[in-house]
Design a protein around this motif. Structure first.
Motif, PDB file in Angstrom:
ATOM      1  N   SER A  76       1.275  -1.584  -0.346  1.00 32.94           N
ATOM      2  CA  SER A  76       0.329  -0.147   0.040  1.00 32.94           C
ATOM      3  C   SER A  76       0.773   0.921  -0.103  1.00 32.94           C
ATOM      4  CB  SER A  76      -0.628   0.404   1.782  1.00 32.94           C
ATOM      5  OG  SER A  76       0.021   0.291   2.038  1.00 32.94           O
ATOM      6  N   SER A 270     -16.623   4.497  -3.135  1.00 27.54           N
ATOM      7  CA  SER A 270     -15.003   3.986  -4.088  1.00 27.54           C
ATOM      8  C   SER A 270     -14.779   5.207  -3.615  1.00 27.54           C
ATOM      9  CB  SER A 270     -15.818   3.791  -5.359  1.00 27.54           C
ATOM     10  OG  SER A 270     -15.258   2.800  -5.952  1.00 27.54           O
ATOM     11  N   LYS A 271     -15.480   6.751  -3.523  1.00 24.37           N
ATOM     12  CA  LYS A 271     -15.275   7.698  -2.940  1.00 24.37           C
ATOM     13  C   LYS A 271     -14.121   7.619  -1.660  1.00 24.37           C
ATOM     14  CE  LYS A 271     -15.727  12.990  -2.975  1.00 24.37           C
ATOM     15  NZ  LYS A 271     -17.117  13.687  -3.218  1.00 24.37           N
ATOM     16  N   PHE A 273     -13.235   5.098   0.003  1.00 31.53           N
ATOM     17  CA  PHE A 273     -12.502   4.023   0.038  1.00 31.53           C
ATOM     18  C   PHE A 273     -11.279   4.832  -0.341  1.00 31.53           C
ATOM     19  CE2 PHE A 273      -9.661   0.238  -0.692  1.00 31.53           C
ATOM     20  CZ  PHE A 273     -10.481  -0.212   0.422  1.00 31.53           C
ATOM     21  N   GLN A 274     -11.016   5.743  -1.273  1.00 33.96           N
ATOM     22  CA  GLN A 274      -9.553   6.804  -1.935  1.00 33.96           C
ATOM     23  C   GLN A 274      -9.631   7.297  -1.267  1.00 33.96           C
ATOM     24  OE1 GLN A 274     -10.367   7.616  -5.821  1.00 33.96           O
ATOM     25  NE2 GLN A 274      -7.832   7.547  -6.327  1.00 33.96           N
ATOM     26  N   GLU A 275     -10.513   7.854  -0.710  1.00 34.93           N
ATOM     27  CA  GLU A 275      -9.922   8.834   0.104  1.00 34.93           C
ATOM     28  C   GLU A 275      -8.915   8.739   1.804  1.00 34.93           C
ATOM     29  OE1 GLU A 275     -13.924  11.121   1.340  1.00 34.93           O
ATOM     30  OE2 GLU A 275     -13.546  12.635  -0.088  1.00 34.93           O
ATOM     31  N   LYS A 277      -8.168   5.080   2.120  1.00 35.19           N
ATOM     32  CA  LYS A 277      -6.992   3.962   1.935  1.00 35.19           C
ATOM     33  C   LYS A 277      -6.218   5.132   0.381  1.00 35.19           C
ATOM     34  CE  LYS A 277      -8.001   0.868   4.589  1.00 35.19           C
ATOM     35  NZ  LYS A 277      -7.261   0.587   6.365  1.00 35.19           N
ATOM     36  N   GLY A 278      -6.247   6.395  -0.270  1.00 38.05           N
ATOM     37  CA  GLY A 278      -5.463   6.351  -1.040  1.00 38.05           C
ATOM     38  C   GLY A 278      -5.602   6.232  -2.345  1.00 38.05           C
ATOM     39  N   GLU A 279      -6.020   4.165  -2.779  1.00 41.66           N
ATOM     40  CA  GLU A 279      -6.749   4.069  -4.299  1.00 41.66           C
ATOM     41  C   GLU A 279      -8.722   3.081  -4.110  1.00 41.66           C
ATOM     42  OE1 GLU A 279      -3.464   0.431  -3.891  1.00 41.66           O
ATOM     43  OE2 GLU A 279      -5.031  -0.341  -2.049  1.00 41.66           O
ATOM     44  N   ARG A 280      -8.450   3.132  -4.813  1.00 42.47           N
ATOM     45  CA  ARG A 280      -9.589   2.514  -5.035  1.00 42.47           C
ATOM     46  C   ARG A 280      -9.850   0.878  -5.111  1.00 42.47           C
ATOM     47  NH1 ARG A 280      -9.404   5.474  -9.450  1.00 42.47           N
ATOM     48  NH2 ARG A 280      -8.674   3.714 -11.001  1.00 42.47           N
ATOM     49  N   GLU A 283      -8.278  -1.103  -7.124  1.00 39.79           N
ATOM     50  CA  GLU A 283      -7.113  -1.052  -6.932  1.00 39.79           C
ATOM     51  C   GLU A 283      -6.060  -2.148  -6.150  1.00 39.79           C
ATOM     52  OE1 GLU A 283      -6.684   3.472  -9.288  1.00 39.79           O
ATOM     53  OE2 GLU A 283      -6.281   3.124  -6.986  1.00 39.79           O
ATOM     54  N   PHE A 284      -6.967  -1.738  -4.955  1.00 40.82           N
ATOM     55  CA  PHE A 284      -6.543  -2.315  -3.542  1.00 40.82           C
ATOM     56  C   PHE A 284      -6.295  -3.598  -3.415  1.00 40.82           C
ATOM     57  CE2 PHE A 284      -8.074  -4.443   0.422  1.00 40.82           C
ATOM     58  CZ  PHE A 284      -7.177  -3.858   0.965  1.00 40.82           C
TER      59      PHE A 284
END
Length: 287
Positions: A76, A270-271, A273-275, A277-280, A283-284
């Motif tokens: 990550s 998804s938004k 999650f990205q905020e 974890k830094g990825e969608r 991608e995770f």
């Protein structure tokens, strides 16, 4: 990078490590391990164990001598940082044997029974504020280096007593200021527990405050002061952490994980999650 903070498992019976890289750490067999995962994600698997850790979670488990544990850290963008406290069964017997009846049943079974099995003490869960403070203090001790030989054992005993015994009863002779601080910490822990138990529900400040035993506006202010996050931000973080663990287990796809933690909109999930974890999510999963 793995740094020995204090102790030697062979000679002292306990060892405290700080790990800050993606390289997994080999854990000693037939010992009790306390893993306080400050940042990053990791997995420990064996025939008897499966432990998934995300940021700000902890696990306590026994790794038996007849088991084979496979450890890995999940790639990550986050910098890994976790603390491992390992203690041997003879050391626990020597240190806590006189209070054996007060120990957690799982601890007694592991330490005093002849069965040699791997197992967890309780469940993988979010760290409380106090546990997170201790973990950070382990990494950066708030005392001079000359005092650390005395400070580390005291803190090690503190983290052990938080997990090996039942919570202490209220001491009526406790100083008033200490009572206030403890009550504030208890309220925040209760609020986090409520959030963890209602991940699939909308934030309900009135219900959280009632569960914590204080007024809603007071809880909101104290929570932000002590955690640096609003209740809404913490709720989102816990939701995404749990969803990430579901994806990590492999039993849920992205849509199922989103629904499980209360997101009816995949785009909103998804938004968020990205905020966090830094990825969608896609991608995770690929990483």
């Amino acid at each position: 990078m793995t740094r020995n903070l204090h102790g030697n498992l062979d000679s002292d019976g306990f060892c405290l490590l700080h790990c800050s890289s993606k390289e997994p750490v080999d854990l000693a067999q037939d010992a009790l391990h306390f893993v306080l995962n400050l940042n990053g994600m990791g997995v420990w698997m064996s025939q008897q164990l499966r432990i998934n850790l995300v940021a700000s979670t902890l696990a306590v488990f026994h790794y038996a001598s007849n088991d084979q544990l496979i450890a890995s850290r999940i790639p990550s963008e986050d910098q890994d940082s976790y603390v491992i406290l390992s203690v041997t069964k003879p050391w626990i017997k020597k240190s806590f044997g006189s209070r054996a009846e007060a120990l957690h049943p799982s601890v007694k079974s592991i330490i005093f029974d002849s069965q040699n099995i791997s197992g967890t003490i309780g469940k993988v869960r979010s760290m409380s504020l106090r546990e997170k403070e201790i973990a950070n203090e382990f990494v950066s001790p708030p005392v001079p280096s000359a005092a650390q030989a005395f400070w580390y054992p005291a803190k090690i005993f503190e983290i052990l007593t938080l997990h090996l015994f039942a919570p202490p009863t209220l001491n009526t002779a406790e100083p008033f200021c200490s009572q206030i601080k403890r009550q504030q910490s208890d309220r925040i822990d209760k609020a986090i527990n409520w959030l963890n138990e209602h991940l699939d529900e909308s934030l309900n400040l009135q219900a959280i405050a009632a569960h914590a035993g204080c007024a809603p506006h007071y809880l909101s202010r104290q929570f932000k002061k002590h955690t640096g996050m609003t209740l809404k931000q913490k709720h989102r973080e816990l939701r995404i952490d749990h969803a990430a663990q579901l994806l990590l287990d492999g039993d849920f796809n992205v849509t199922e994980a989103a629904l499980e933690v209360g997101y009816s909109s995949l785009s909103h999930f998804s938004k968020a999650f990205q905020e966090v974890k830094g990825e969608r999510p896609s991608e995770f999963l690929q990483s």
